[in-house]
Each structure stands twice: as structure tokens, then as C-alpha cells.
Design a protein around this motif. Sequence first.
Motif, short mmCIF file in Angstrom:
data_model
loop_
_atom_site.label_atom_id
_atom_site.label_comp_id
_atom_site.label_asym_id
_atom_site.label_seq_id
_atom_site.Cartn_x
_atom_site.Cartn_y
_atom_site.Cartn_z
N GLU A 34 0.67 -1.29 0.08
CA GLU A 34 -0.11 -0.07 0.19
C GLU A 34 0.97 1.12 -0.05
OE1 GLU A 34 -2.88 1.91 3.19
OE2 GLU A 34 -3.39 -0.04 2.71
N ALA A 35 2.04 1.14 0.73
CA ALA A 35 2.85 2.31 0.95
C ALA A 35 3.64 2.66 -0.52
CB ALA A 35 3.68 2.23 1.82
N ARG A 36 3.92 1.43 -1.32
CA ARG A 36 4.35 1.66 -2.63
C ARG A 36 3.46 2.13 -3.51
NH1 ARG A 36 6.84 -4.43 -2.78
NH2 ARG A 36 8.65 -4.07 -1.44
N VAL A 37 2.34 1.79 -3.23
CA VAL A 37 1.30 2.31 -4.32
C VAL A 37 1.13 3.73 -4.15
CG1 VAL A 37 -1.16 2.21 -4.92
CG2 VAL A 37 0.27 0.20 -4.88
N ARG A 38 1.03 3.94 -3.15
CA ARG A 38 0.65 5.55 -2.46
C ARG A 38 2.07 6.35 -3.24
NH1 ARG A 38 -1.94 5.73 3.45
NH2 ARG A 38 -3.75 4.93 2.78
N ALA A 39 3.21 5.81 -3.04
CA ALA A 39 4.37 6.57 -3.43
C ALA A 39 4.47 6.46 -4.87
CB ALA A 39 5.57 5.99 -2.70
N GLY A 40 3.82 5.68 -5.61
CA GLY A 40 3.88 5.69 -6.92
C GLY A 40 4.83 4.74 -7.53
N GLY A 41 5.31 3.82 -6.52
CA GLY A 41 6.29 2.87 -6.92
C GLY A 41 5.78 1.38 -7.33
N ALA A 42 4.70 1.32 -7.84
CA ALA A 42 4.13 0.11 -8.16
C ALA A 42 4.83 -0.41 -9.28
CB ALA A 42 2.70 0.13 -8.24
N ASP A 43 4.72 -1.90 -9.45
CA ASP A 43 5.24 -2.53 -10.57
C ASP A 43 4.56 -1.84 -12.00
OD1 ASP A 43 2.96 -3.81 -10.31
OD2 ASP A 43 3.65 -5.81 -10.52
N PRO A 44 5.31 -2.16 -13.12
CA PRO A 44 4.70 -1.69 -14.23
C PRO A 44 3.32 -2.29 -14.80
CG PRO A 44 7.16 -2.12 -14.71
CD PRO A 44 6.66 -2.46 -13.06
N GLY A 45 3.20 -3.60 -14.41
CA GLY A 45 2.12 -4.33 -14.78
C GLY A 45 0.83 -3.40 -14.00
N SER A 46 1.00 -3.10 -12.81
CA SER A 46 -0.15 -2.45 -12.04
C SER A 46 -0.38 -0.83 -12.57
CB SER A 46 0.52 -2.28 -10.40
OG SER A 46 0.32 -3.57 -9.94
N GLN A 47 0.82 -0.30 -12.97
CA GLN A 47 0.65 1.01 -13.61
C GLN A 47 -0.15 0.77 -14.86
OE1 GLN A 47 1.31 3.72 -12.57
NE2 GLN A 47 2.77 3.39 -10.52
N ALA A 48 0.22 -0.14 -15.48
CA ALA A 48 -0.97 -0.35 -16.98
C ALA A 48 -2.17 -0.83 -16.69
CB ALA A 48 -0.09 -1.51 -17.70
N GLU A 49 -2.35 -1.43 -15.85
CA GLU A 49 -3.63 -1.96 -15.35
C GLU A 49 -4.44 -0.78 -14.61
OE1 GLU A 49 -6.06 -5.25 -12.31
OE2 GLU A 49 -4.03 -5.10 -12.61
N LEU A 50 -3.83 0.33 -13.87
CA LEU A 50 -4.37 1.48 -13.23
C LEU A 50 -4.82 2.19 -14.54
CD1 LEU A 50 -5.14 2.86 -10.92
CD2 LEU A 50 -3.07 3.66 -10.86
#
Length: 96
Positions: free
Chosen positions: A37-53
Motif C-alpha cells: 500500500e505504501a508503494r502504491v501511494r508513493a507511485g512505486g508500483a510495478d509496471p503491470g499495476s501501472q498499466a492496469e491502473l
Amino acid sequence: MNKQVIALLIPLLALCIPVAAIVMHGLQKLARLRLEEARVRAGGADPGSQAELAGLQQEVAELRDELAQVHERLDFTERVLSQSRDTERVQNRLNP
């Protein structure tokens, strides 16, 4: 130590080990969840998650556009219906 006390402690210890393992596993999962959750809030999610988002954001934008079009059609239909009702009322008043 007395043999009876040791005989009592062995089953208690045997029961405490699995309980402690379950509690530790739960705490580990909770820590991983908070870290993710902290990674997602900081914008450090993996590229797959970024594409899905990004895909989900685009889909939400399309749904909002579609909903706006449906609202416009509904408003138009309501205006047409109210005009026809007004016309009927006027005709009924003129032709008693």
C-alpha cells in the motif's frame, strides 16, 4: 522440576507453537499489505499495476462520457414528453 509439571508443559508447548505460527503468518501478511500500500501511494508500483491502473482510469472516463450522454438523452426525452403533455392540456382547455 517435577515430572508432573514437565508432563503438563509439553502439551501446552505443543499447542502454543502452531498458534504462534498462525499469528506470525498473519502479522507477516499484514506487513506485506502495508508495504504494498505504501508503494502504491508513493507511485512505486510495478509496471503491470501501472498499466492496469491506466486501463481502469480510461475505462472510468469512457463510462463517465457514456453516462453524460445518457443524461442528455434522458433530459431531451423529458422535455419532449413535457411539451406533448403541455400541448394536450392546452388543447383540452381550448376544446371543452
